[in-house]
Scaffold this motif. Structure first.
Motif, PDB file in Angstrom:
ATOM      1  N   ASN A  24       0.820  -1.211   0.000  1.00 58.33           N
ATOM      2  CA  ASN A  24       0.000   0.000   0.000  1.00 58.33           C
ATOM      3  C   ASN A  24       0.849   1.253   0.000  1.00 58.33           C
ATOM      4  OD1 ASN A  24      -2.388  -1.396  -0.095  1.00 58.33           O
ATOM      5  ND2 ASN A  24      -2.624  -1.478   2.150  1.00 58.33           N
ATOM      6  N   ALA A  27       2.056   1.612  -3.666  1.00 57.88           N
ATOM      7  CA  ALA A  27       0.917   1.953  -4.522  1.00 57.88           C
ATOM      8  C   ALA A  27       0.388   3.342  -4.201  1.00 57.88           C
ATOM      9  CB  ALA A  27      -0.181   0.903  -4.345  1.00 57.88           C
ATOM     10  N   LYS A  28       0.332   3.669  -2.886  1.00 60.76           N
ATOM     11  CA  LYS A  28      -0.153   4.992  -2.474  1.00 60.76           C
ATOM     12  C   LYS A  28       0.773   6.085  -2.997  1.00 60.76           C
ATOM     13  CE  LYS A  28      -1.659   7.546   1.622  1.00 60.76           C
ATOM     14  NZ  LYS A  28      -0.894   8.759   1.320  1.00 60.76           N
ATOM     15  N   ILE A  30       2.795   5.976  -5.660  1.00 62.37           N
ATOM     16  CA  ILE A  30       2.653   6.122  -7.117  1.00 62.37           C
ATOM     17  C   ILE A  30       1.355   6.836  -7.453  1.00 62.37           C
ATOM     18  CG2 ILE A  30       2.393   4.848  -9.279  1.00 62.37           C
ATOM     19  CD1 ILE A  30       4.273   2.733  -8.142  1.00 62.37           C
ATOM     20  N   ASN A  31       0.286   6.486  -6.735  1.00 61.77           N
ATOM     21  CA  ASN A  31      -1.000   7.141  -6.994  1.00 61.77           C
ATOM     22  C   ASN A  31      -0.939   8.621  -6.667  1.00 61.77           C
ATOM     23  OD1 ASN A  31      -2.257   4.806  -7.924  1.00 61.77           O
ATOM     24  ND2 ASN A  31      -2.905   4.198  -5.847  1.00 61.77           N
ATOM     25  N   ASP A  32      -0.285   8.942  -5.539  1.00 59.96           N
ATOM     26  CA  ASP A  32      -0.176  10.349  -5.148  1.00 59.96           C
ATOM     27  C   ASP A  32       0.640  11.149  -6.155  1.00 59.96           C
ATOM     28  OD1 ASP A  32      -1.674   9.732  -2.949  1.00 59.96           O
ATOM     29  OD2 ASP A  32       0.033   9.634  -1.558  1.00 59.96           O
ATOM     30  N   ALA A  35      -1.215  11.329  -9.562  1.00 60.66           N
ATOM     31  CA  ALA A  35      -2.462  12.082  -9.492  1.00 60.66           C
ATOM     32  C   ALA A  35      -2.211  13.577  -9.677  1.00 60.66           C
ATOM     33  CB  ALA A  35      -3.150  11.830  -8.149  1.00 60.66           C
TER      34      ALA A  35
END
Length: 449
Positions: A24, A27-28, A30-32, A35
């Motif tokens: 997490n 993944a968090k 990379i997403n942040d 985004a």
């Protein structure tokens, strides 16, 4: 038993929780980052006037092909490009100490570094499915195996001791130097220590040079990196397969004049040797590219072929002199200074009288005189012999005349035969001198290279 089952379930749940937290975090992160990332086609800088500095490196591992006829080279190696993406910066402590992540190439901006002098219709062969490696300070590394094919002008003047320099020009195709600046990596990281030996070529050096060029099509100059690869041909196999047969055939072209004219094979030997030289020259010419400068070995072959043609013509003339039906003797000056003088010096002409006397200073051939038959009437005190005796005396006179004519013909033939032998020896020495001198000059020039 129930207690043991509960402990196992608790430990399993705890392990899954730890793995999920780690996954997490990445993944968090990379997403942040993605985004808040703008369009991947926009340069990752806060100030539009800032240029993205690309550090380029290419480690040559193998020369896959060097086509000398079509003049292009293909190399296999490891490519690496490094730059700073200011939009991909994070605090590692906020994400469980995670300092490096892997991101797909299509997710963020990447430079369009292109091989300008590409010779492949498919352009660069680069493995595109390898993700980018990004550090927490925004450093992006794009590394992958790459095969590049470029035009390479061949210089075969010193074949097979030639050295080739092939250049690869890398740079951005759409960004000028004010937007993207390309630099070559320096220091120990630029060492070429992964090259695999090639059966034909040795790697001499690999250098990188930065250039800033203003093209007529564009307002701003462009930056490129020129990679120069120096290759040296392995000449050991060519010595036995090319140079040695070449020199031996050239000496055979001269030794045709060592054969006596009586052997009857001088013309066939000359033509056979000439055809062998031409065939060997064609085999070598097929592997050499068209060049502005003629290779030394090609010039040597041209000389030997010309010498072979001259030997055929000279042999024909010498055989004509030797076997021709001559009605006049050799010119007195030629007979004195060339046949007797130069022929004796070269060891070709040997006077019969001088041989019998053991002297080498004599140049006049002496023949025994025919028997002189005097008129028998003088010995018979004026008494006329019988008619039968007169016929015998007439036959003897005719016989003596025939002997004189035959000796004159033999002496005439011997002078022309001696002249042919002297010409043979002169051509032998002259051709040997030309071949030997040409071989030494070409060898020195090639070895100096």
């Amino acid at each position: 038993m129930l207690t043991l089952i509960c402990i196992v379930l608790v430990l399993t749940r705890f392990e899954n929780t730890v793995d999920a937290d780690a996954i997490n975090n990445e993944a968090k992160l990379i997403n942040d980052l993605l985004a808040n990332y703008p369009q991947p086609s926009a340069r990752p800088v806060y100030n539009d006037s800032d240029a993205v500095i690309i550090t380029y490196r290419y480690l040559v591992t193998q020369v896959t092909e060097l086509d000398e006829r079509r003049q292009f080279i293909s190399v296999n190696g490891w490519m690496a490009q490094t730059w700073t993406d200011h939009l991909m910066v994070w605090n590692a402590s906020d994400y469980g100490g995670l300092g490096t992540i892997k991101v797909d190439k299509s997710a963020i901006w990447i430079p369009d570094i292109t091989l300008y002098n590409n010779a492949d219709d498919k352009f660069e062969s680069v493995k595109d499915d390898i993700p980018l490696s990004i550090d927490s300070d925004g450093s992006v590394i794009m590394a992958s195996p790459a095969i590049y094919t470029a035009f390479c002008k061949m210089d075969v003047k010193f074949f097979p001791f030639d050295k080739q320099v092939c250049k690869f020009k890398f740079g951005s195709w759409s960004y000028g130097s004010q937007d993207v600046d390309v630099e070559a990596i320096t220091g120990e990281a630029s060492n070429q220590n992964e090259f695999q030996e090639n059966g034909v070529w040795d790697l001499d050096y690999v250098t990188f040079e930065k250039n800033v060029i203003k093209y007529d099509c564009c307002l701003h100059p462009f930056t490129d990196i020129t990679m120069s690869i120096g290759l040296a041909r392995r000449y050991q196999s060519y010595i036995g397969n090319v140079l040695a047969p070449c020199v031996l055939l050239s000496f055979l072209a001269a030794f045709v004049f060592y054969l006596p004219a009586e052997c009857g094979e001088k013309i066939s030997f000359s033509i056979t040797n000439l055809l062998a030289i031409v065939l060997f020259q064609q085999l070598i010419a097929e592997s050499l590219p068209p060049s502005d400068e003629t290779p030394y070995i090609a010039s040597f072959f041209t000389l030997i072929i010309s010498l072979g043609c001259i030997s055929v013509v000279a042999t024909s003339i010498i055989l004509k002199v030797h076997y021709g039906r001559h009605k006049k003797p050799v010119n007195a000056v030629i007979n004195t200074y060339i046949v007797r003088g130069l022929g004796s010096f070269l060891g070709v002409y040997k006077d019969q009288k001088c041989t019998d006397m053991g002297s080498s200073q004599c140049f006049k051939r002496v023949h025994p005189s025919p028997v002189v038959i005097t008129d028998i009437t003088k010995k018979n005190n004026g008494v006329n012999p019988s008619d039968e005796l007169k016929e015998i005396m007439a036959d003897i006179r005719k016989f003596n005349e025939q002997i004189d004519e035959r000796k004159k013909e033999e002496e005439l033939l011997e002078t022309w035969t001696d002249l042919a032998s002297v010409l043979d020896r002169i051509m032998l020495i002259l051709c040997m001198f030309i071949v030997f001198t040409a071989s030494i000059v070409v060898t020195i020039k090639l070895i100096k290279r």
